[in-house]
Enzyme design. Structure first.
Site: not given
Ligand code: NAD
Length: 420
Positions: A108
């Site tokens: 990561k």
């Molecule tokens: P992103 O940056 O595209 O979106 C994050 C979203 O969460 C945004 O809408 C932001 O405003 C919101 N957010 C952040 N903190 C918040 C809070 N405290 N309350 C409410 N909303 C909040 O990120 P993403 O890629 O969608 O990732 C989201 C989660 O999924 C993370 O935990 C990430 O580790 C996990 N994840 C992502 C992927 C991927 O392929 N992108 C894969 C596995 C896991």
């Protein structure tokens, strides 16, 4: 993050619990190899931004394990991300890759910056600065990054371009980064893969509980890559997405939100806040509204000992990494709330990253229907394995998923033998 809990302490606690469950099945010596990360790298990025001044951004890369293959894991860009968070997330990646059956270890990265406060040019400069400085730690056989919170497909394109330039080449030979634009060797369906994988798991879980997806009610925290795609897919399947939140606010409508319209609003304004349908609500309050499925798809540590007793969902589908603390996990289990653990629920992204890695290595192009078919088959297969083991051991899905993962990594370590 709540109280003294952190992503790292939660990851360690989950691991120690699994180690105790496996004490008669796995050599304790092997566990020493995966209790701590292999490598923790701390960097200072110093790009000159559009104000012509030098800015300093700490950044981290952690490789937890490479027993199964090169470390794989996204780049998180948030103001709060710490080296310990990246360590905990890398550890979770090791288990996720093993569980979903891809030949990767866990890694990561983190960049301490607020992506919402950088203009597009400065964000690109910062991402390129990361790629240039982390260059020695990135490679198809070493560590292959991908998007995570705060980074996206475009950023992965800049990383590939920066690395190609550093090599004096038009492109890279092999896969240095996944989740990049299709035109640069990315794979169709990668952007949607995590959210779609989450929804495939939800459909399986509801089936096991004798419920239908059509008409099921859902609440989604986070409207980014994972949350928006999951909400849209649920809406298309006829589920009623009643509430959605992001960093700036939350909207709620018990009749169900018009998700395509909400996406349009969020694309234009940068947030779900101010959407004309539904009423505005506090994001923490939204988590506690009654629903069939709650999808935390944002930050870690959202469901804690402080609010777990008020979570009114039948199923919690962990789109985010580490959204539920171990204490909250116990409270939810006692209340018969089914938790689909993150290392299974959001593994669709890394599975399709593997397809991207394989296609780039072989210089092939895969059609989206094939990608989606393979994703569906793999998610259902692994969900069913975890579900069956959980039933057999009369335990939680998280424990079953961790048992399968840790045993797989230990088998790889045994097969490799001992090297001083
Ligand atoms: P992103 O940056 O595209 O979106 C994050 C979203 O969460 C945004 O809408 C932001 O405003 C919101 N957010 C952040 N903190 C918040 C809070 N405290 N309350 C409410 N909303 C909040 O990120 P993403 O890629 O969608 O990732 C989201 C989660 O999924 C993370 O935990 C990430 O580790 C996990 N994840 C992502 C992927 C991927 O392929 N992108 C894969 C596995 C896991």
């Amino acid at each position: 993050m709540a109280g003294t809990q952190s992503i790292l302490s939660d990851a360690k606690e989950n691991f120690e619990k699994t180690a105790a469950l496996l004490k008669d099945e796995v050599d304790g010596d092997l566990l020493l190899k995966i209790r701590l990360p292999k490598e923790r790298i701390e960097m200072r990025l110093t790009p000159q931004l559009s104000d012509r001044k030098i800015h300093v951004f700490p950044a981290f890369v952690v490789r937890h394990s490479d027993a199964l293959g090169p470390a794989k894991g996204g780049i998180r860009m948030t103001p709060e991300v710490s080296l310990d968070d990246v360590n905990g997330l890398a550890m979770e990646m090791t288990w996720k890759c093993a569980l979903i059956g891809v030949p990767f270890g866990g890694g990561k990265s983190g960049i301490v910056a607020d992506p919402y406060k950088l203009n597009q040019h400065d964000k690109e400069t910062l991402v390129r600065s990361f790629a240039r400085n982390a260059y020695r730690h990135i490679g198809p056989q070493v560590y292959v990054p991908a998007p995570d919170m705060g980074t996206d497909e475009a950023d992965m394109g800049y990383i590939k371009d920066t690395i190609s330039h550093s090599m004096g080449q038009a492109t890279t030979q092999g896969c240095y980064v996944t989740g990049k634009p299709v035109i640069l060797g990315g794979i169709p369906g990668r952007r949607e893969a995590t959210g779609h994988g989450v929804v495939i798991c939800i459909c399986q879980a509801l089936k096991m509980l004798g419920m239908e997806i059509e008409g099921a009610t859902a609440i989604v925290q986070g409207f980014g890559n994972v949350g928006e795609v999951a909400a849209r897919a649920l809406h298309e399947l006829g589920a009623r997405v009643m509430g959605v939140s992001d960093l700036f606010g939350a909207v709620y409508d018990p009749e169900g939100l018009d998700i395509p319209a909400l996406s349009g609003h969020a694309n234009r304004s940068g947030s779900v806040k101010g959407f004309s349908d539904g009423r505005e609500m506090d994001g923490q309050e939204l988590l506690e509204m009654p629903c069939d499925v709650l999808i935390p798809a944002a930050a870690g540590g959202q469901i804690t000992a402080a609010n777990a007793s008020r979570i009114a969902a039948k199923v919690v589908a962990e789109g985010a990494n580490s959204p539920t603390t171990p204490q909250a996990d116990e409270i939810l289990a006692d209340r018969d709330v089914l938790v689909i653990p993150d290392i299974l629920c959001n593994a669709g992204g890394v599975f399709v990253s593997y397809l991207e890695y394989a296609q780039e290595t072989q210089q092939e192009q895969m059609a989206v229907a094939r990608v989606e078919g393979r994703l569906r088959d793999r998610m259902i297969e692994r969900f069913d394995q975890v579900w069956s083991l959980a039933r057999e051991r009369k335990g939680r899905m998280r424990d079953a998923a961790m048992i399968l993962s840790v045993k797989t990594v230990c088998s790889a370590l045994t097969a490799r033998g001992y090297l001083p």
